[in-house]
Design a protein around this motif. Sequence first.
Motif, PDB file in Angstrom:
ATOM      1  N   LEU A  47       0.820  -1.203   0.000  1.00 46.89           N
ATOM      2  CA  LEU A  47       0.000   0.000   0.000  1.00 46.89           C
ATOM      3  C   LEU A  47       0.859   1.260   0.000  1.00 46.89           C
ATOM      4  N   ILE A  48       1.879   1.290   0.844  1.00 48.49           N
ATOM      5  CA  ILE A  48       2.751   2.463   0.911  1.00 48.49           C
ATOM      6  C   ILE A  48       3.511   2.638  -0.409  1.00 48.49           C
ATOM      7  N   ALA A  49       3.952   1.527  -0.992  1.00 50.22           N
ATOM      8  CA  ALA A  49       4.667   1.612  -2.272  1.00 50.22           C
ATOM      9  C   ALA A  49       3.767   2.191  -3.356  1.00 50.22           C
ATOM     10  N   ARG A  50       2.506   1.790  -3.377  1.00 46.88           N
ATOM     11  CA  ARG A  50       1.561   2.337  -4.361  1.00 46.88           C
ATOM     12  C   ARG A  50       1.314   3.827  -4.115  1.00 46.88           C
ATOM     13  N   LEU A  51       1.180   4.196  -2.850  1.00 41.12           N
ATOM     14  CA  LEU A  51       0.965   5.607  -2.530  1.00 41.12           C
ATOM     15  C   LEU A  51       2.178   6.453  -2.913  1.00 41.12           C
ATOM     16  N   ASP A  52       3.376   5.902  -2.718  1.00 42.79           N
ATOM     17  CA  ASP A  52       4.596   6.635  -3.071  1.00 42.79           C
ATOM     18  C   ASP A  52       4.756   6.766  -4.584  1.00 42.79           C
ATOM     19  N   ALA A  53       4.468   5.685  -5.321  1.00 39.45           N
ATOM     20  CA  ALA A  53       4.730   5.654  -6.762  1.00 39.45           C
ATOM     21  C   ALA A  53       3.568   6.170  -7.600  1.00 39.45           C
ATOM     22  N   GLY A  54       2.372   6.123  -7.055  1.00 39.19           N
ATOM     23  CA  GLY A  54       1.217   6.548  -7.825  1.00 39.19           C
ATOM     24  C   GLY A  54       0.701   5.462  -8.747  1.00 39.19           C
TER      25      GLY A  54
END
Length: 400
Positions: free
Chosen positions: A337-344
């Motif tokens: 989830l955090i990776a998706r939020l960081d990368a868009g």
Amino acid sequence: MSGTGDSLFSLQRRERIMDEVRGHGSVSVSEMATRLGVSELTIRRDINALAQQGLVTRVHGGATLRSSIEPGLTPGLAGHDPTLTKYTIGMVVPSLDYYWPAIVSGARAQATQLRARFLLRASTYDVRDNRKQVEALLNTPGMHGLIVAPATSGQEGIEMLRWLDSLPVPVVLAERRIRSAAAVQRLESVATDHAAGAAQAVRHLRAVGHERIGLLAHWHNPTSRFVRHGWRKALKSLGLPTDVADVDTTNFDGPDRERAMDDVLQTCKDTGTTALIVLSDPPALALEQHARDRGIRVPDDLALVAYDDEVARFGDPAISAVRPPKQFVGREAVNLLIARLDAGSSRPAHRVMLNPELHVRESSRPAVPVSAGATAPDTAQTPAAVPAAMPSPTRTEEDS
């Protein structure tokens, strides 16, 4: 030693305890006492002090991170410093009992490490309640993303997946698969490879001499179909018989519990089944106890491997078990989830499978005959022996 020295050592111990809690979501009194070379009483006192400061929650045998649903805490704000957090993430799980606490613990620990605010809501195994709890989190100001474990069976489950895929925030499924029929694109997931876990159990039982390896599972358990698939596939790949016990445990919780377990034992006898994989721990423990009451020896007459490893070690003998990596499911869900939020949205959707581990105990070790006056050999170094034929599970005169 001076009081100042005592105080210094206390602070160092408590820092170590907090490091363990932040890293794993919980801490064991006995393990920390061994690790730090102090008494369990000393660790309990440290935990009490940390609990009084609002840093941990005392539980039986240890402590956990404080929960946002504890009385006296503002929801989601336990340990929350808005100047240090970048994201607010929410999690909805179908239960706060058996199996799910470890997943929640792992997710909360990882969110803490990544300085994310973490909100938790408990739901049920009902799609409508799942949606209600998700909507409640979506209405929380500043919500950035969700981790959800919804019901996914049937047409309602497909519609739920499609709805989650349409939400304005990224969603990661925890311990759930994304059904191809839903045709969703954005949903991510992390789940245990239960089929691989069942295959591990089959290979272990074959290695200790069993050829007729059955399965005992609640057929409506969401995990059951994956375990059954892995079990059957492993039997076929090893060239083992498939006409073995394959029994539902639904009646293990009903008034005819003893008769249901007698039926299982009789089915094992009729099919020549000498080993069982049991989903999950409670029916494995119940069957082990019932077998002993009927004069059937574990593992000599019937070997057992449980699937879950929550309480299997408390069996007599201790039951071997496949252990899903529950804390890591929670941790990896947060990572995704955090990776998706960081990368868009440019980051491709990830669907991760984690392997469980097999913990071998006495319930599935090979039965090795010992001659009179001889010393029992080390089973880890002795060739496996096929267990003897199972006695009939009928009552003896002593039982009546």
